[in-house]
Design a protein around this motif. Sequence first.
Motif, mmCIF file in Angstrom:
data_model
loop_
_atom_site.group_PDB
_atom_site.id
_atom_site.type_symbol
_atom_site.label_atom_id
_atom_site.label_comp_id
_atom_site.label_asym_id
_atom_site.label_seq_id
_atom_site.Cartn_x
_atom_site.Cartn_y
_atom_site.Cartn_z
ATOM 1 N N TYR A 182 -77.991 -63.535 -24.008
ATOM 2 C CA TYR A 182 -78.880 -62.708 -24.812
ATOM 3 C C TYR A 182 -78.213 -61.429 -25.294
ATOM 4 C CZ TYR A 182 -79.667 -59.636 -20.751
ATOM 5 O OH TYR A 182 -79.514 -58.772 -19.711
ATOM 6 N N TYR A 183 -77.303 -60.866 -24.494
ATOM 7 C CA TYR A 183 -76.732 -59.570 -24.822
ATOM 8 C C TYR A 183 -75.558 -59.661 -25.795
ATOM 9 C CZ TYR A 183 -73.936 -61.232 -20.864
ATOM 10 O OH TYR A 183 -73.190 -62.007 -20.011
ATOM 11 N N ASP A 184 -75.166 -60.849 -26.199
ATOM 12 C CA ASP A 184 -74.074 -61.023 -27.152
ATOM 13 C C ASP A 184 -74.599 -61.779 -28.369
ATOM 14 O OD1 ASP A 184 -71.830 -61.575 -28.614
ATOM 15 O OD2 ASP A 184 -70.771 -62.661 -27.038
ATOM 16 N N PRO A 185 -75.000 -61.066 -29.436
ATOM 17 C CA PRO A 185 -75.606 -61.738 -30.587
ATOM 18 C C PRO A 185 -74.615 -62.392 -31.533
ATOM 19 C CG PRO A 185 -75.526 -59.392 -30.995
ATOM 20 C CD PRO A 185 -75.005 -59.598 -29.594
ATOM 21 N N GLY A 186 -73.314 -62.322 -31.220
ATOM 22 C CA GLY A 186 -72.326 -62.951 -32.073
ATOM 23 C C GLY A 186 -71.651 -61.961 -33.010
ATOM 24 N N ALA A 523 -77.474 -39.607 -28.550
ATOM 25 C CA ALA A 523 -76.459 -40.297 -29.353
ATOM 26 C C ALA A 523 -76.264 -41.729 -28.881
ATOM 27 C CB ALA A 523 -75.139 -39.535 -29.304
ATOM 28 N N GLU A 524 -76.198 -41.915 -27.560
ATOM 29 C CA GLU A 524 -76.012 -43.259 -27.023
ATOM 30 C C GLU A 524 -77.242 -44.130 -27.263
ATOM 31 O OE1 GLU A 524 -73.205 -40.517 -25.261
ATOM 32 O OE2 GLU A 524 -75.397 -40.476 -25.328
ATOM 33 N N ASN A 525 -78.402 -43.531 -27.090
ATOM 34 C CA ASN A 525 -79.645 -44.275 -27.344
ATOM 35 C C ASN A 525 -79.701 -44.755 -28.790
ATOM 36 O OD1 ASN A 525 -82.031 -42.442 -25.227
ATOM 37 N ND2 ASN A 525 -80.162 -43.517 -24.724
ATOM 38 N N TRP A 526 -79.342 -43.865 -29.700
ATOM 39 C CA TRP A 526 -79.406 -44.192 -31.121
ATOM 40 C C TRP A 526 -78.436 -45.326 -31.462
ATOM 41 C CZ3 TRP A 526 -82.095 -44.655 -35.104
ATOM 42 C CH2 TRP A 526 -81.569 -44.682 -36.396
ATOM 43 N N LYS A 527 -77.233 -45.262 -30.898
ATOM 44 C CA LYS A 527 -76.252 -46.324 -31.157
ATOM 45 C C LYS A 527 -76.759 -47.679 -30.681
ATOM 46 C CE LYS A 527 -72.056 -43.497 -31.056
ATOM 47 N NZ LYS A 527 -70.811 -43.197 -30.306
ATOM 48 N N GLN A 528 -77.533 -47.677 -29.621
ATOM 49 C CA GLN A 528 -78.050 -48.952 -29.123
ATOM 50 C C GLN A 528 -78.990 -49.599 -30.133
ATOM 51 O OE1 GLN A 528 -76.895 -50.259 -26.408
ATOM 52 N NE2 GLN A 528 -78.120 -52.127 -26.587
ATOM 53 N N THR A 534 -73.554 -55.050 -31.485
ATOM 54 C CA THR A 534 -74.434 -55.672 -30.495
ATOM 55 C C THR A 534 -75.772 -54.956 -30.361
ATOM 56 O OG1 THR A 534 -73.435 -54.356 -28.714
ATOM 57 C CG2 THR A 534 -72.482 -56.523 -29.141
ATOM 58 N N GLY A 535 -76.012 -53.923 -31.180
ATOM 59 C CA GLY A 535 -77.250 -53.167 -31.090
ATOM 60 C C GLY A 535 -78.434 -53.943 -31.648
ATOM 61 N N SER A 536 -79.581 -53.314 -31.586
ATOM 62 C CA SER A 536 -80.826 -53.988 -31.962
ATOM 63 C C SER A 536 -80.836 -54.426 -33.414
ATOM 64 C CB SER A 536 -82.010 -53.052 -31.701
ATOM 65 O OG SER A 536 -82.084 -52.708 -30.345
ATOM 66 N N SER A 537 -80.369 -53.552 -34.310
ATOM 67 C CA SER A 537 -80.376 -53.900 -35.726
ATOM 68 C C SER A 537 -79.483 -55.102 -35.990
ATOM 69 C CB SER A 537 -79.908 -52.701 -36.561
ATOM 70 O OG SER A 537 -79.794 -53.050 -37.921
ATOM 71 N N ALA A 538 -78.265 -55.076 -35.455
ATOM 72 C CA ALA A 538 -77.334 -56.183 -35.674
ATOM 73 C C ALA A 538 -77.826 -57.462 -35.011
ATOM 74 C CB ALA A 538 -75.955 -55.806 -35.149
ATOM 75 N N ALA A 539 -78.344 -57.353 -33.804
ATOM 76 C CA ALA A 539 -78.843 -58.540 -33.110
ATOM 77 C C ALA A 539 -80.047 -59.125 -33.833
ATOM 78 C CB ALA A 539 -79.212 -58.195 -31.667
ATOM 79 N N GLY A 540 -80.955 -58.252 -34.274
ATOM 80 C CA GLY A 540 -82.112 -58.733 -35.015
ATOM 81 C C GLY A 540 -81.721 -59.436 -36.294
#
Length: 806
Positions: A182-186, A523-528, A534-540
Amino acid sequence: MQGKFISRRSFLQGIPVTAVGLPYILDVNTGPSGVFDKGPILFNDFFAIYLHKDTGRFSVHRTDGSVLISDCAAMAVSSDREVRPDMPEFRHRAEVSKISDALGEGKRLVIHSFGKNSPWAFTRSITLYKRYPGIFLDMSCINKSDVPVNTESLFVVTPAGTDTASLLWSGTSKVLTNGPMYYDPGTVYSFSAPDENTIQSWWNAGFFSGYKKEALVCGALENLKAQGKIHVRRLPGDAISLSLQSYLARGFMLQPGQEVHSNRFIILLGNDPYSALEEYASLMGRLNNARVSSIVNGWCSWFYTYEHVTEEEVLRNAELASRILKPYGLEYIQVDEGYQRWHGEWEGNSRFPHGMKWLANKIKSFGLKPGVWVAPYVISEPTEVYQQHADWLLKHPDGRLKRVGPWPGEDSDWARNENPKRYGLDITHPGAAHWMFNLFSTIVHEWGYEMLKIDFVDWSLLSAYRYYDPSVSRAEAYRRGFEIIRRAAGEKVHINECGPGAISVGLIDSMRIELDQYYGYRAENWKQYVGTPTGSSAAGAKRYYFHKRTWVNDVDHLCTRNLSLGQARAAATMIGISGGNVISGDRLIDLSPDRIEIIRKAFPSSGQGARPVDLFDSDTPSAFALSLKKPFGEWTVAAFFNPDETQTIKRQLPADRLWLDPAKKYIAFNFWEERLEGEFSGDLNLLIPPAGCTLLSIHEQPEKPKVIATNWHILQGYLEIENTEWNEETKILSGTSIGVRDCPYSVFIYLPGSYPWIQGGTTLDHDQDNYSFRITHPHIITLRLYFAGTEKISWHINLSDFLKER
């Protein structure tokens, strides 16, 4: 490649009549050299399959004469050798038959390959369905010897040689891969030049040649016995080395007389990359009876307490959630890691003095549903399972108990210093399977939990070299575990998985598709959320196509407390526009009113997932569009994110990338700024603020007054507007809106003409019983709904009378 493609008419005339009737058998080791002497052995409106008589390899031509798959072989891999049915000692026999199953009617070619001195016998099948532009492939392997044979993997497709092409796909410039967990969206890889490196992808891979061009997807449709993996390498020209692998386990033993099946794979064509990816996921869901109707709208303790959660903390937030978010759609309160006595002993610890059953009942007393996190395959030393049933635990090949943990290895300082030590439950042992069934039966039916989050699977059950039952593969053990959980929990409980969901399709309801954890400050929260691959935007974006086809996507929890208001709005937009689970991860009792208001705009989930419009532009996609349709109108919601914390960025996107007609004119309304951005045609040009997002409602330019947005929910009318109607004769615009008692919101109405500001008159408020309206812009009427003691308002605006005042 041997043989030459002939015209469709010619090769259809050359097919034996028996090819469309009863199964027929062909001894392909007789006859002239080259491909099967009757031309294509199998065909439909999309493809023609050629079988090579001496090797048992096959090739696929398209009906336009081009070669798609060239001289493909198969292979079984053990710890010390590779066995291929195209080796000289193997002979081949082929059968063709008509089929009819859940995917419709078609024809299937089955190739039997067997060798006198080999312990392996292979059966491969290639299926063409009438309705799908795809080649469906699978294989099985039988151990003909009288001793177990190590079999790590089966390769359904592999090139004939090291630098030999097995796929020819024109103009491929990018490849979209998938990660194993789950934590590696490709990754979106550049694929335009020959490369010595092989790209590996779990589950599936997408081949991109352009947003408006035909696309291809290769992937495993089922992962019941093995984990599907794709290997691709770019060769000169349009040649691609392609392998489709079914990974069983390093220590998997094929028992004497046992047959093991690969995954069913597909090589699928689509008119464009989006339709190809979506059809692939739809087929996976259909074949595995996907569960896609249950969505979690809730709150979770994990993100700010981690394992230090307490009973009191859960209840304080549950009570507040029941008042401030339940009316907006929140249903679940999920207790995460930290409540348990030990991993493997799941009753509440000293921070949960009343116990887990009491807590579930207390959550229900607020009108909410209780959920709980469980890591069922992790067993700590102090537990009864470890103390009395060590035979239920995973072991090394030499028989020693296997330690498990998220550390690099058992010899690392992290592992050596861990206290207590942890071990893995081997549910292929009947005793362990029975224990786990009783555990979930207790959690659901005795304690009363209605949602389960399953975690810590990668480094526990899936870390095994071999299981108690050595004939069980990794994927089979994992799926068997979820079968136990679902059987114990029942059909109504929502199961949220943190693992390789492609294995458990049909058993889970939703899946985490991104790392549910971050450390640090703003800053770290925002990057996630935005700006990392691998962040939310990219994974979504990179896993968008699975949503509501194989499971419900769970992009991330919505945590606003450490973010700026702009970042919080962006996080709410991202999670809301995914259409999947919406789960608050904030300490609600400490939130400011403006952050609570932001969270409310994401509840409830609509279930409608947006497409990433820039999916192949980079490895960090950040633009999404969602087409919406209701009886009263159609519109597009589009969201654009800016990870940069200091610079405004400009974006220009062609209208057709948003699935809009470039020849038409559109208007765009900015949701968070409550501002009409103006009209556009052909290209959309916009500015995205630093560390934030721009969320637009886009409508074809109206010729009559029309509702174009609200400030209630990020989809701007999809959930809260029941209907609207314009009466041309009376000049009355009317509608019905729903909301929450005593919680007002605004509706924005577009006026086709231009109405410059004039002091008084139309710019003043026009009050009705429970709503008011006024012109707030030369093209906008703002309608304010108050919901005083009601949850539904029917409103109307007589524009004839209203505009007389000008």
